[in-house]
Design a protein around this motif. Sequence first.
Motif, mmCIF file in Angstrom:
data_model
loop_
_atom_site.group_PDB
_atom_site.id
_atom_site.type_symbol
_atom_site.label_atom_id
_atom_site.label_comp_id
_atom_site.label_asym_id
_atom_site.label_seq_id
_atom_site.Cartn_x
_atom_site.Cartn_y
_atom_site.Cartn_z
ATOM 1 N N GLU A 156 -3.864 -4.268 11.191
ATOM 2 C CA GLU A 156 -4.846 -3.245 10.626
ATOM 3 C C GLU A 156 -6.092 -4.082 9.905
ATOM 4 O O GLU A 156 -7.153 -3.674 10.258
ATOM 5 N N ILE A 157 -5.695 -5.282 9.359
ATOM 6 C CA ILE A 157 -6.774 -6.130 8.763
ATOM 7 C C ILE A 157 -7.378 -6.738 9.701
ATOM 8 O O ILE A 157 -8.758 -7.345 9.329
ATOM 9 N N LYS A 158 -7.010 -6.752 10.917
ATOM 10 C CA LYS A 158 -7.739 -7.567 11.952
ATOM 11 C C LYS A 158 -8.777 -6.870 12.557
ATOM 12 O O LYS A 158 -9.764 -7.263 12.877
ATOM 13 N N ASP A 159 -8.241 -5.522 12.868
ATOM 14 C CA ASP A 159 -9.144 -4.930 14.034
ATOM 15 C C ASP A 159 -9.095 -3.242 13.631
ATOM 16 O O ASP A 159 -9.614 -2.643 14.717
ATOM 17 N N VAL A 213 0.782 -1.309 0.178
ATOM 18 C CA VAL A 213 0.215 0.036 -0.005
ATOM 19 C C VAL A 213 1.001 1.086 -0.010
ATOM 20 O O VAL A 213 1.732 1.437 0.892
ATOM 21 N N TYR A 214 0.693 1.944 -1.112
ATOM 22 C CA TYR A 214 1.516 3.085 -1.122
ATOM 23 C C TYR A 214 0.630 4.668 -1.724
ATOM 24 O O TYR A 214 -0.146 4.218 -2.770
ATOM 25 N N LYS A 215 0.622 5.544 -0.743
ATOM 26 C CA LYS A 215 -0.363 6.695 -1.276
ATOM 27 C C LYS A 215 -1.758 6.339 -1.271
ATOM 28 O O LYS A 215 -2.448 6.839 -2.186
ATOM 29 N N GLY A 216 -2.252 5.375 -0.333
ATOM 30 C CA GLY A 216 -3.522 5.137 -0.530
ATOM 31 C C GLY A 216 -4.103 3.987 -1.527
ATOM 32 O O GLY A 216 -5.443 3.914 -1.809
ATOM 33 N N ARG A 217 -2.921 3.395 -2.350
ATOM 34 C CA ARG A 217 -3.539 2.755 -3.482
ATOM 35 C C ARG A 217 -2.691 1.179 -3.315
ATOM 36 O O ARG A 217 -1.524 1.451 -2.578
ATOM 37 N N GLY A 257 -10.781 -1.455 11.033
ATOM 38 C CA GLY A 257 -11.413 -1.398 9.557
ATOM 39 C C GLY A 257 -12.479 -0.142 9.737
ATOM 40 O O GLY A 257 -12.783 0.534 10.749
ATOM 41 N N THR A 258 -13.144 0.249 8.458
ATOM 42 C CA THR A 258 -14.078 1.336 8.633
ATOM 43 C C THR A 258 -15.648 0.706 8.724
ATOM 44 O O THR A 258 -15.641 -0.641 8.784
ATOM 45 N N TYR A 318 -13.688 -2.137 5.333
ATOM 46 C CA TYR A 318 -12.746 -1.837 4.690
ATOM 47 C C TYR A 318 -11.410 -1.412 5.536
ATOM 48 O O TYR A 318 -12.051 -0.688 6.444
ATOM 49 N N VAL A 319 -10.263 -1.706 5.547
ATOM 50 C CA VAL A 319 -9.259 -0.894 6.027
ATOM 51 C C VAL A 319 -9.161 0.468 5.405
ATOM 52 O O VAL A 319 -8.963 0.559 4.132
ATOM 53 N N ASP A 320 -9.085 1.622 6.181
ATOM 54 C CA ASP A 320 -8.796 2.874 5.818
ATOM 55 C C ASP A 320 -7.542 3.219 5.192
ATOM 56 O O ASP A 320 -6.800 3.560 5.773
ATOM 57 N N LEU A 321 -7.406 3.040 3.727
ATOM 58 C CA LEU A 321 -5.976 3.043 3.239
ATOM 59 C C LEU A 321 -5.448 4.516 3.218
ATOM 60 O O LEU A 321 -4.248 4.757 3.317
ATOM 61 N N GLU A 322 -6.330 5.502 3.222
ATOM 62 C CA GLU A 322 -5.825 6.813 3.267
ATOM 63 C C GLU A 322 -5.224 7.129 4.611
ATOM 64 O O GLU A 322 -4.289 8.148 4.560
ATOM 65 N N THR A 323 -5.523 6.476 5.673
ATOM 66 C CA THR A 323 -4.912 6.935 6.914
ATOM 67 C C THR A 323 -3.608 6.003 7.114
ATOM 68 O O THR A 323 -2.710 6.223 8.159
ATOM 69 N N LEU A 324 -3.541 5.141 6.277
ATOM 70 C CA LEU A 324 -2.046 4.163 6.763
ATOM 71 C C LEU A 324 -0.901 4.695 6.171
ATOM 72 O O LEU A 324 -0.779 5.599 5.265
ATOM 73 N N LYS A 325 0.055 4.588 7.040
ATOM 74 C CA LYS A 325 1.351 5.120 6.750
ATOM 75 C C LYS A 325 1.884 4.225 5.587
ATOM 76 O O LYS A 325 1.481 3.219 5.172
ATOM 77 N N ASP A 326 2.622 5.085 4.736
ATOM 78 C CA ASP A 326 3.163 4.246 3.384
ATOM 79 C C ASP A 326 3.931 3.092 3.359
ATOM 80 O O ASP A 326 4.650 2.670 4.360
ATOM 81 N N PHE A 327 3.788 2.138 2.625
ATOM 82 C CA PHE A 327 4.630 1.004 2.546
ATOM 83 C C PHE A 327 4.133 -0.271 3.492
ATOM 84 O O PHE A 327 4.836 -0.899 4.221
ATOM 85 N N ALA A 328 2.487 -0.196 3.693
ATOM 86 C CA ALA A 328 2.065 -1.120 4.458
ATOM 87 C C ALA A 328 2.177 -2.524 3.525
ATOM 88 O O ALA A 328 1.866 -2.512 2.356
#
Length: 369
Positions: A170-173, A135-139, A175-176, A180-190
């Motif tokens: 993150e995918i365990k607990d 995951v990078y830049k929410g994508r 979610g929105t 879904y996991v909120d990709l926009e809030t994830l630090k880059d390179f998950a």
Amino acid sequence: MNFKDSYKKDNENIKPRKEVVLSLSNKMKSYNESRVRKKSKFNYKVAFSIVAALLIVSVLVFAKEKLEFNNMLANKDSNNIVENQSQENESSNSEYNKTNDNIKEEPIKKGIYVPKQQLGVIDPNVQACRVATLVYKGRIYTMGGTELSLEEGKALMDKKIGVTWDLINEIKDNGTSAGYVDLETLKDFASFGEGDEVYTVNGYDENFRLITYTKNEYGEFISLWECLNDFILADGSDVFGTMNIKNNIENATWETFNNWNYGTLDEKEVSIDDTLNNFIDSMYKGTPYSLEDEELRNELFNKESNYSSGEEYFEANEERQKFIFLKMKDGTKVEIRLFKEGYIYYSGLNFAFKIDEESFNNMWNKLTI
């Protein structure tokens, strides 16, 4: 062959026998514990596709919410045709244009919106298939159907832009409300694993390709990642053009379905001539068809359940599928799957492309033993 190498080969759904699923589940567990590459006589390419399709939960899903793209609303239907709304925009923008005469709007591309992928939240008590994800830049980037050796990968590494961290929690607990996991809030390179160095790729847009590099007690590892979602798809050039295929081929090979399926190394040389060049031109102009169309998907990817035995399945597909491998001058190797019905397919994209009949048939007839 490890999980990453096996998964990236294909992602069609094929119904397995129970013993196949059980055996593969054990193999994936063994891989996650050791990360050591092992050889097996198992049918990896079909079998890992089976597991990805049939395990109870998949962590990769397509977004269902409405998404805005270039001042237009692309709805949740992945086959939504995005039109140039110039007439609609003309009146609303007239006042703006009066004071901005020197600014010209770029034409909006017409095509099919390929929806953004999301990560689905999973129950920590449920075993799920961990699709290789970055995951990078929410994508979301996934491992593409492009092979790359360690040496060639190192030569393509450009700017180091980060290091991966493990997103399993993150995918365990986390979610929105939509699940879904909120990709926009994830630090880059998950990713599913931490400590991999992330680089941009020489000659490619970072929105399409990235490279990760790992060195540990088991050796050195290179992985090429591709983002094939959240874009407008008008024709094959929107995919194959980003791979820099045209006028950039060093060599080409092909193999039969059964050789590809069983991992038999028996690629045969394909001459770079007008037949191949015309075929590539047709790839760029190919018309995309969504594989969400169940009738088309069943036509191309015949399921094992349609046959009374596995032998019949392999025999049928031996007659109607071939694979061509295009190696670029930079070392990247693109795998294109040909269907006798006149379609081509690139793993990782939920579309098949219908190409010019004459160019396809000339290429198909050229690929003979």
